[in-house]
Design an enzyme around this catalytic site. Structure first.
Site, PDB file in Angstrom:
ATOM      1  N   ASP A   1      14.801  42.864  -6.792  1.00  0.00           N
ATOM      2  CA  ASP A   1      15.513  43.321  -5.607  1.00  0.00           C
ATOM      3  C   ASP A   1      16.608  44.267  -6.090  1.00  0.00           C
ATOM      4  O   ASP A   1      16.646  44.638  -7.270  1.00  0.00           O
ATOM      5  CB  ASP A   1      16.040  42.137  -4.780  1.00  0.00           C
ATOM      6  N   HIS A   2      17.505  44.640  -5.183  1.00  0.00           N
ATOM      7  CA  HIS A   2      18.568  45.596  -5.522  1.00  0.00           C
ATOM      8  C   HIS A   2      19.505  45.083  -6.617  1.00  0.00           C
ATOM      9  O   HIS A   2      20.107  45.874  -7.325  1.00  0.00           O
ATOM     10  CB  HIS A   2      19.366  45.965  -4.268  1.00  0.00           C
TER      11      HIS A   2
ATOM     12  N   CYS B   1      16.261  38.980  -9.802  1.00  0.00           N
ATOM     13  CA  CYS B   1      17.274  39.152  -8.764  1.00  0.00           C
ATOM     14  C   CYS B   1      18.614  38.794  -9.417  1.00  0.00           C
ATOM     15  O   CYS B   1      18.686  38.673 -10.638  1.00  0.00           O
ATOM     16  CB  CYS B   1      16.967  38.310  -7.517  1.00  0.00           C
TER      17      CYS B   1
ATOM     18  N   THR C   1      20.410  35.979  -9.419  1.00  0.00           N
ATOM     19  CA  THR C   1      20.409  34.669 -10.084  1.00  0.00           C
ATOM     20  C   THR C   1      19.054  34.282 -10.650  1.00  0.00           C
ATOM     21  O   THR C   1      18.976  33.411 -11.508  1.00  0.00           O
ATOM     22  CB  THR C   1      20.824  33.546  -9.109  1.00  0.00           C
ATOM     23  N   GLY C   2      17.998  34.870 -10.144  1.00  0.00           N
ATOM     24  CA  GLY C   2      16.641  34.497 -10.531  1.00  0.00           C
ATOM     25  C   GLY C   2      16.088  33.352  -9.705  1.00  0.00           C
ATOM     26  O   GLY C   2      14.882  33.110  -9.690  1.00  0.00           O
TER      27      GLY C   2
ATOM     28  N   GLY D   1      16.089  32.780  -6.233  1.00  0.00           N
ATOM     29  CA  GLY D   1      15.298  33.171  -5.072  1.00  0.00           C
ATOM     30  C   GLY D   1      13.936  33.712  -5.462  1.00  0.00           C
ATOM     31  O   GLY D   1      12.912  33.365  -4.848  1.00  0.00           O
ATOM     32  N   MET D   2      13.910  34.550  -6.479  1.00  0.00           N
ATOM     33  CA  MET D   2      12.644  35.115  -6.942  1.00  0.00           C
ATOM     34  C   MET D   2      11.709  34.019  -7.438  1.00  0.00           C
ATOM     35  O   MET D   2      10.508  34.042  -7.145  1.00  0.00           O
ATOM     36  CB  MET D   2      12.877  36.130  -8.057  1.00  0.00           C
TER      37      MET D   2
ATOM     38  N   HIS E   1       4.251  24.752 -23.023  1.00  0.00           N
ATOM     39  CA  HIS E   1       4.022  23.475 -22.347  1.00  0.00           C
ATOM     40  C   HIS E   1       3.504  23.608 -20.927  1.00  0.00           C
ATOM     41  O   HIS E   1       2.774  22.732 -20.457  1.00  0.00           O
ATOM     42  CB  HIS E   1       5.305  22.655 -22.318  1.00  0.00           C
TER      43      HIS E   1
ATOM     44  N   ARG F   1      -2.305  18.209 -25.047  1.00  0.00           N
ATOM     45  CA  ARG F   1      -1.799  17.268 -24.040  1.00  0.00           C
ATOM     46  C   ARG F   1      -1.174  17.974 -22.848  1.00  0.00           C
ATOM     47  O   ARG F   1      -1.116  17.435 -21.752  1.00  0.00           O
ATOM     48  CB  ARG F   1      -0.810  16.295 -24.670  1.00  0.00           C
ATOM     49  N   HIS F   2      -0.740  19.207 -23.056  1.00  0.00           N
ATOM     50  CA  HIS F   2      -0.116  19.968 -21.972  1.00  0.00           C
ATOM     51  C   HIS F   2      -1.142  20.465 -20.958  1.00  0.00           C
ATOM     52  O   HIS F   2      -0.822  20.650 -19.783  1.00  0.00           O
ATOM     53  CB  HIS F   2       0.671  21.148 -22.540  1.00  0.00           C
TER      54      HIS F   2
END
Length: 149
Positions: A8-9, A65, A67-68, A70-71, A98, A132-133
Site C-alpha cells: 500500500d502507500h 504495509c 505494520t505488515g 493488515g497485509m 517449518h 514432521r513439518h
C-alpha cells in the site's frame, strides 16, 4: 523464481528496495502496485499477490504495509496461502522450514531497509524442511479446504 510483490502507500520505499535487490539477483519480480503515495486499500494489493501465489503464477509473494499486519491478515484469506509476518531473519527461516510459508509480510514502519532485505533474502532462499513439518502443513491445508470462507 517468480515473486509477486505489492504494497500500500505505506510500503512503497521498502518495496522498491526489495525489487531492486531481487532484480539485481536475476529474480523475476512482478510489482502489482501501488506506486503512488495516495491513500489506498491494502487488501487490494494483498489479494493480488496472494492470488498469484495460490494460482501458481508466483512461487512466492511479498506484501508490505506500515505494520505488515493488515497485509498478512488479508493474504491469509486466500486459500492456499500461508503468509508470515517476519521481523527478523530467524522468523523468515523458520516460517519457510517449518510452515512452508509462501508469502512474506513486512512492516515498513517497524523494519529498517537493511533488515527487510535480509529477511526477504532468507525467505526466498530457505527450503521447506518437510519431515514432521509436512504433516502439520497438510493439516492446515485440509482444514482450509473443508471450510467455506
Amino acid at each position: 523464481m517468480t515473486v509477486y510483490i505489492g504494497s500500500d502507500h505505506g510500503g512503497i520505499a521498502l518495496k522498491k528496495a526489495i525489487i531492486d535487490q531481487l532484480t539485481a539477483q536475476g529474480v523475476t519480480v512482478c510489482n502489482v502496485g501501488t506506486d503512488t503515495e495516495a491513500s489506498c486499500d491494502y487488501p487490494d494489493y494483498a489479494f493480488k499477490v496472494a492470488g498469484a501465489v495460490a494460482s501458481g503464477k508466483a512461487e512466492r509473494g511479498i506484501v508490505i504495509c506500515r505494520t505488515g499486519v493488515g497485509m498478512s491478515i488479508a493474504a491469509n484469506k486466500v486459500n492456499g496461502v500461508r503468509c508470515a509476518l517476519c521481523l527478523n531473519e530467524e522468523m523468515a527461516r523458520l516460517c519457510r522450514e517449518h510452515n512452508d510459508a509462501n508469502c512474506l509480510a513486512l512492516g515498513a514502519a517497524n523494519t529498517d531497509t537493511d533488515t527487510a532485505l535480509k529477511i526477504a533474502q532468507t525467505f526466498l532462499t530457505t527450503d521447506f524442511a518437510g519431515g514432521r513439518h509436512a504433516n502439520r502443513v497438510e493439516k492446515i491445508t485440509a482444514y482450509e479446504g473443508s471450510h467455506e470462507r
